[in-house]
Scaffold this active site. Structure first.
Site, PDB file in Angstrom:
ATOM      1  N   HIS A 125       0.713  -1.187  -0.117  1.00 48.25           N
ATOM      2  CA  HIS A 125       0.063  -0.020  -0.048  1.00 48.25           C
ATOM      3  C   HIS A 125       0.844   1.208  -0.106  1.00 48.25           C
ATOM      4  O   HIS A 125       1.696   1.403   0.637  1.00 48.25           O
ATOM      5  CB  HIS A 125      -0.986   0.123   1.142  1.00 48.25           C
ATOM      6  CG  HIS A 125      -2.216  -0.969   1.110  1.00 48.25           C
ATOM      7  ND1 HIS A 125      -3.531  -0.433   1.240  1.00 48.25           N
ATOM      8  CD2 HIS A 125      -2.462  -2.238   0.830  1.00 48.25           C
ATOM      9  CE1 HIS A 125      -4.207  -1.406   1.131  1.00 48.25           C
ATOM     10  NE2 HIS A 125      -3.508  -2.317   0.554  1.00 48.25           N
ATOM     11  N   GLU A 137     -11.080   2.475   1.296  1.00 48.59           N
ATOM     12  CA  GLU A 137     -10.961   3.235   2.634  1.00 48.59           C
ATOM     13  C   GLU A 137     -11.155   4.960   2.556  1.00 48.59           C
ATOM     14  O   GLU A 137     -11.536   5.181   3.900  1.00 48.59           O
ATOM     15  CB  GLU A 137      -9.465   2.821   3.207  1.00 48.59           C
ATOM     16  CG  GLU A 137      -8.364   3.570   1.932  1.00 48.59           C
ATOM     17  CD  GLU A 137      -7.097   3.393   2.534  1.00 48.59           C
ATOM     18  OE1 GLU A 137      -6.724   2.446   3.131  1.00 48.59           O
ATOM     19  OE2 GLU A 137      -6.135   4.439   2.066  1.00 48.59           O
ATOM     20  N   GLU A 171      -1.946  -1.358  -3.494  1.00 52.65           N
ATOM     21  CA  GLU A 171      -2.938  -0.416  -3.535  1.00 52.65           C
ATOM     22  C   GLU A 171      -2.752   0.546  -4.389  1.00 52.65           C
ATOM     23  O   GLU A 171      -3.132   0.409  -5.673  1.00 52.65           O
ATOM     24  CB  GLU A 171      -3.314   0.062  -2.113  1.00 52.65           C
ATOM     25  CG  GLU A 171      -4.318   0.819  -2.083  1.00 52.65           C
ATOM     26  CD  GLU A 171      -4.319   1.842  -0.759  1.00 52.65           C
ATOM     27  OE1 GLU A 171      -5.514   1.978  -0.233  1.00 52.65           O
ATOM     28  OE2 GLU A 171      -3.320   2.371  -0.347  1.00 52.65           O
TER      29      GLU A 171
HETATM   30  C1  NOJ Z   1      -3.101   3.062   4.682  1.00 51.03           C
HETATM   31  C2  NOJ Z   1      -3.733   1.646   4.277  1.00 51.03           C
HETATM   32  O1  NOJ Z   1      -4.080   1.939   2.920  1.00 51.03           O
HETATM   33  C3  NOJ Z   1      -4.591   0.979   5.064  1.00 51.03           C
HETATM   34  O2  NOJ Z   1      -5.223  -0.212   4.370  1.00 51.03           O
HETATM   35  C4  NOJ Z   1      -4.035   0.710   6.233  1.00 51.03           C
HETATM   36  O3  NOJ Z   1      -5.245   0.323   7.167  1.00 51.03           O
HETATM   37  C5  NOJ Z   1      -3.666   2.124   7.061  1.00 51.03           C
HETATM   38  N1  NOJ Z   1      -2.694   2.589   5.917  1.00 51.03           N
HETATM   39  C6  NOJ Z   1      -2.851   1.825   8.187  1.00 51.03           C
HETATM   40  O4  NOJ Z   1      -1.474   1.036   7.716  1.00 51.03           O
HETATM   41 CA    CA Z   2      -3.932   3.769   1.400  1.00 47.40          CA
END
Ligand code: NOJ
Ligand code: CA
Length: 711
Positions: A489, A514, A508
């Site tokens: 990510h 999110e 990601e």
């Molecule tokens: C951003 C990430 O995309 C997410 O999935 C994650 O929960 C948070 N950072 C914390 O690591």
């Molecule tokens: Ca992210």
């Protein structure tokens, strides 16, 4: 795999004039002849190319070359003469370890041009590959006489377009690709960064004509074009500087802290610069040129690389039900080392008890894995200004019993997914990586989700710069040595490199689901654009499957919401390709909508065939895919904020075979905002001769499972 070299010739004519030399570089066409690429040296000895599609120019005369640093003569773009021009062709097929189909064809014609700068004697190569879906070319820096090292201060590659094309773009933020897309004519691009979690001055875009690639365009002739790259490794990501009046994109490499762009040790090559052109949006989505331009797998035994459907202790943190951190104490300020001495605040998500309940849930519903975020110490200070020496990838919080949890998961046949949030403290992560991987091996975690939230340390480096592109690649390589899979990510976006390291199972690297939990969110069209842009480089861990669409469910003051219907969340499992898919919502929400949850349990994640049935970026996508190793098909259809109807022929199904279609559709009154949870499920017998009428609500979708039946 069969390779045949059809023709090859060699030209070395250093003494001829530029005009005569122009004739010596052969024009190449794509295997089906629809593309033609011309390459020549102009009157100043600048290497130049153009591209046509069906006899119409799509890229006009565009210059190639570099500006160097630390050299007496920094010009590395003119004064060239031809050394050689070789052509060849290649046809082969190969099998991706995980993918959208079980076999991919690579059919291309190649031209390699090598030129020499008359005054300096420096040599530069450019390799062009023309496919039936577009052009890829890369620079090559052969070993030079008395020069083993180049510092590139600018790449001058141009893409001179033929008009003011409609463009889907995100701003040129060197550190984040988590943006919603804007759609404007090229001349109207006005890029500004407004990233919710990081607005430190030095990462803002100073140039409002700077956008990221992949840049998707639609021409006034209705052609779909994509400017992108393939095989980014040890080289900065390529953005595009847009000349809004001349309609020219110029390559813009993400800089290093000194302001230079890249360092090259000869012999070396750059990533491929690519231009996809397609008359139909559907065929653009089916293009595998990006993968074909990447190197084959460097992992010999890939039997341990497995697709995964997973649940996790994750959404609960994003919607504020529980937390990553264990205590309210400012451990960073106090330099805490005795974690057992701290008082927990009681909202910690990753407790042994909760993890066990997730393992039970995964086992009961047939999920492969459980991701747990917030298991390791350091979250108390992770979003602060200090990046290094905060996270520890080895030490669990006192209420996370890693030994017991791993044993329990093993007994239940569930795999644990590790989490490494680096907070972009890269030195700390590199220093600890070996120990962190040892923990994974010791406790049997086959996969890890990494994260790089925030401003990068070392200060001045960028997420998309050369140092980081090598870092991500190195992490994938190191993980492969231990037979570990990785999902990154906040990394740079994939450019097909997962072909070379198929344990790099997903990334990601775009604006995921999110954002719907804590921001204005993703507009209903978002998921109809991503497959044409971010996913052209590889799978995305979008984390679909949110059933409780309105976040007031958790707290009446929470006004945020997911901007889709519930059924569209199901359809995303098919339209948003990834061999790693999360069922992202909380188990209790799935228990309440058990009938709709069934689709997530059934849907495949690795495919032997994929058919794009209908697609238009920004509007809709309908795709059918056959699950690898079974006779089941899954169809996903999604729309933007408009409702739509499609009549779909089921001719992808096997002839003379009866199927049951389990159809998950938006309810009659469904609407992404007004009534997102309205859905209907019905069953219908079908064959390859059947047609289905699909009705999608505003911001809605449709998801169908087809399985063979006897009569
Ligand atoms: C951003 C990430 O995309 C997410 O999935 C994650 O929960 C948070 N950072 C914390 O690591
Ligand atoms: Ca992210």
């Amino acid at each position: 795999m069969k390779m045949k070299r059809v023709f090859f010739w060699f030209v070395a004519l250093g003494f001829l004039s530029a005009t005569v030399l122009q004739a010596q570089i052969p024009t190449i066409s794509s295997p089906n002849k629809s593309f033609k690429a011309e390459v020549w040296l102009n009157e100043n000895g600048v290497l130049t190319y153009s591209l046509s599609f069906k006899n119409q120019a799509v890229v006009k005369a565009s210059k190639l070359g570099f500006v160097l640093s630390y050299q007496e003569k920094t010009n590395f773009f003119s004064d060239f003469e031809l050394v050689k021009a070789d052509t060849s062709s290649s046809f082969s097929t190969w099998k991706p370890v995980l993918g959208e189909e079980s076999e991919i064809t690579d059919n291309h014609h190649e031209l390699y041009v090598e030129v020499k700068q008359k005054e300096t004697g420096r040599v530069l190569g450019v390799r062009f590959r023309l496919f039936d879906d577009g052009l890829g070319f890369r620079y090559e820096f052969p070993a030079q006489k008395n020069l083993s090292f180049f510092v590139i201060s600018d790449e001058l590659t141009e893409f001179a377009l033929t008009g003011d094309h409609q463009t889907f773009w995100i701003p040129g933020d060197y550190d984040s690709n988590e943006y919603a897309y804007s759609k404007t004519p090229l001349s109207q691009i006005k890029a500004q960064t407004a990233h919710p979690y990081n607005n430190l001055a030095y990462r803002l875009v100073s140039n409002d004509s700077l956008i990221q690639t992949p840049a998707l365009m639609k021409t006034d002739k209705g052609l779909y074009m994509l400017i992108f790259e393939a095989g980014v490794r040890n080289f900065p990501v390529m953005f595009a500087d847009v000349d809004r009046s001349k309609f020219v994109y110029k390559a813009h490499l993400v800089p290093d802290p000194s302001g230079n762009k890249a360092r090259v040790q000869t012999p070396d090559v750059t990533p491929w610069r690519t231009i996809h052109v397609s008359e139909k949006a559907e065929t653009l989505l089916s293009s595998r040129m990006t993968l074909n331009l990447n190197e084959p797998s460097k992992i010999e035994d890939t039997s341990w690389i497995k697709p995964m459907k997973y649940v996790g202790i994750w959404w609960g943190m994003h919607v504020g039900v529980y937390s990553w951190n264990y205590t309210d104490t400012n451990t960073v300020k106090l330099g805490i080392t005795d974690w057992n001495s701290l008082k927990p605040h009681g909202r910690h998500g990753a407790t042994t008890e909760r993890v066990i309940s997730f393992i039970d849930f995964a086992a009961k519903h047939g999920f492969d894995g459980v991701l747990v975020e917030g298991w390791n110490v350091g979250w108390e200070g992770w979003s602060g200004p200090f990046k290094e020496w905060i996270f520890d990838f080895v030490t669990p919080y006192p209420d996370f019993d890693i030994e017991y949890i791993s044993k329990y998961a093993k007994e239940k046949g569930v795999k644990m997914i590790m989490h490494h949030e680096t907070a972009a403290g890269v030195v700390t992560y590199e220093r600890q990586l070996q120990d962190a991987m040892d923990v994974m091996v010791q406790y049997g975690y086959p996969a890890v989700k990494t994260g790089y939230v925030g401003t990068l340390s070392p200060i001045g480096e960028h997420h998309d710069g050369q140092t980081m592109s090598e870092h991500y690649y190195w992490v994938a390589q190191e993980m492969a040595k231990h037979q570990l899979m990785v999902n990154m990510h906040e990394s740079h976006r994939l450019s097909g490199v997962h072909r070379t390291y198929p344990n790099w199972i997903a990334s990601e690297a775009a604006r995921g689901n999110e954002f719907n939990a804590w921001s204005a969110g993703n507009p209903p069209e978002h998921e109809t654009i991503l497959p044409f842009t971010r996913l052209m480089g590889g799978p995305m861990d979008y984390t679909p499957g949110i059933f409780e669409i309105k976040l007031s469910h958790y707290n009446p003051d929470n006004k945020y919401s997911v901007k889709t219907t519930l059924v569209k969340q199901l359809a995303l499992y098919v339209t948003m390709y990834s061999p790693l898919q999360m069922a992202a919502d909380l188990p209790e929400n799935y228990e309440r909508y058990a009938d709709a949850f069934q689709f997530i349990k059934d849907v495949g994640v690795d495919w032997s065939e994929s058919k794009v049935i209908a697609a238009e970026p920004g509007d809709y996508i309908v795709i059918a895919r056959k699950e690898k190793g079974t006779e089941e098909w899954f169809l996903g259809g999604i729309t933007d904020e408009e409702k739509r109807e499609f009549t779909v022929k089921l001719d992808f199904l096997t002839d003379k075979q009866n199927y049951m279609a389990e159809i998950y559709q938006d309810g009659k009154d469904a609407h992404w905002d007004k009534n997102p949870k309205s859905y209907e499920i019905k069953k219908q017998k079908v064959t390859s001769k059947s047609k289905l009428k699909l009705k999608l609500a505003e911001g809605g979708g449709v998801a169908i499972r087809y399985y063979p039946i006897n009569k």
